[in-house]
Design a protein around this motif. Structure first.
Motif, mmCIF file in Angstrom:
data_model
loop_
_atom_site.group_PDB
_atom_site.id
_atom_site.type_symbol
_atom_site.label_atom_id
_atom_site.label_comp_id
_atom_site.label_asym_id
_atom_site.label_seq_id
_atom_site.Cartn_x
_atom_site.Cartn_y
_atom_site.Cartn_z
ATOM 1 N N ALA A 68 78.147 -84.046 27.156
ATOM 2 C CA ALA A 68 78.337 -82.600 27.244
ATOM 3 C C ALA A 68 78.505 -82.161 28.699
ATOM 4 C CB ALA A 68 77.161 -81.868 26.600
ATOM 5 N N ALA A 69 77.721 -82.759 29.604
ATOM 6 C CA ALA A 69 77.842 -82.429 31.031
ATOM 7 C C ALA A 69 79.212 -82.845 31.559
ATOM 8 C CB ALA A 69 76.734 -83.110 31.823
ATOM 9 N N GLU A 70 79.710 -84.000 31.117
ATOM 10 C CA GLU A 70 81.048 -84.437 31.534
ATOM 11 C C GLU A 70 82.118 -83.453 31.057
ATOM 12 O OE1 GLU A 70 81.714 -88.396 30.091
ATOM 13 O OE2 GLU A 70 79.996 -89.201 31.196
ATOM 14 N N ARG A 71 81.995 -83.004 29.807
ATOM 15 C CA ARG A 71 82.979 -82.047 29.282
ATOM 16 C C ARG A 71 82.918 -80.717 30.034
ATOM 17 N NH1 ARG A 71 81.079 -84.329 24.460
ATOM 18 N NH2 ARG A 71 79.761 -82.525 24.044
ATOM 19 N N ARG A 72 81.690 -80.262 30.352
ATOM 20 C CA ARG A 72 81.571 -79.010 31.118
ATOM 21 C C ARG A 72 82.213 -79.152 32.484
ATOM 22 N NH1 ARG A 72 76.427 -79.021 28.906
ATOM 23 N NH2 ARG A 72 75.530 -79.795 30.828
ATOM 24 N N GLN A 73 82.034 -80.320 33.118
ATOM 25 C CA GLN A 73 82.609 -80.541 34.441
ATOM 26 C C GLN A 73 84.130 -80.541 34.375
ATOM 27 O OE1 GLN A 73 80.939 -80.660 37.415
ATOM 28 N NE2 GLN A 73 83.001 -80.519 38.229
ATOM 29 N N MET A 75 85.974 -78.966 32.214
ATOM 30 C CA MET A 75 86.407 -77.578 32.001
ATOM 31 C C MET A 75 86.274 -76.759 33.290
ATOM 32 S SD MET A 75 87.592 -77.581 29.052
ATOM 33 C CE MET A 75 87.901 -75.859 28.828
ATOM 34 N N ALA A 76 85.212 -76.991 34.049
ATOM 35 C CA ALA A 76 85.036 -76.272 35.318
ATOM 36 C C ALA A 76 86.132 -76.659 36.298
ATOM 37 C CB ALA A 76 83.662 -76.562 35.915
ATOM 38 N N ASP A 79 89.277 -74.847 35.371
ATOM 39 C CA ASP A 79 89.234 -73.417 35.686
ATOM 40 C C ASP A 79 89.506 -73.151 37.158
ATOM 41 O OD1 ASP A 79 88.707 -72.751 33.092
ATOM 42 O OD2 ASP A 79 86.538 -72.547 33.376
#
Length: 102
Positions: A68-73, A75-76, A79
């Protein structure tokens, strides 16, 4: 090599190979590779692998949080990446032939 032939009723603190293979949708040989590499917790006793139930679920939770942290990174990073069109200057249209800046 046997793959943990004891049943859940015999040792409720251990998780069965078939249960893990069903969760991961993998073969027993893939599961053994994950155990050997240390990706999943387990201990080899003689020819059999033993996987403590609590340690397995804890590791699965850790893996989920890491992914989940990898996916958030990702996406960030998406952006904050400038789009290719934002780097090209846009000039107002005028009549006649467009003039280039000097």
């Amino acid at each position: 090599m046997t793959t943990g032939t004891t049943t859940e009723q015999d040792h409720p603190h251990l998780i069965a190979f078939t249960e893990i293979c069903g969760l991961f949708n993998c073969t027993e040989s893939s599961l053994i590779s994950m155990l050997r590499s240390g990706e999943l917790p387990g201990v080899k006793l003689g020819r059999d692998w033993r996987i403590p139930r609590q340690a397995f679920w804890q590791r699965l939770n850790e893996m989920a949080l890491e992914k989940a942290a990898e996916r958030r990174q990702v996406m960030a990073d998406l952006d904050h990446t400038p789009s290719p069109t934002s780097e090209v200057p846009v000039y107002p249209r005028t009549r006649g032939r467009p003039r280039l800046p000097r």
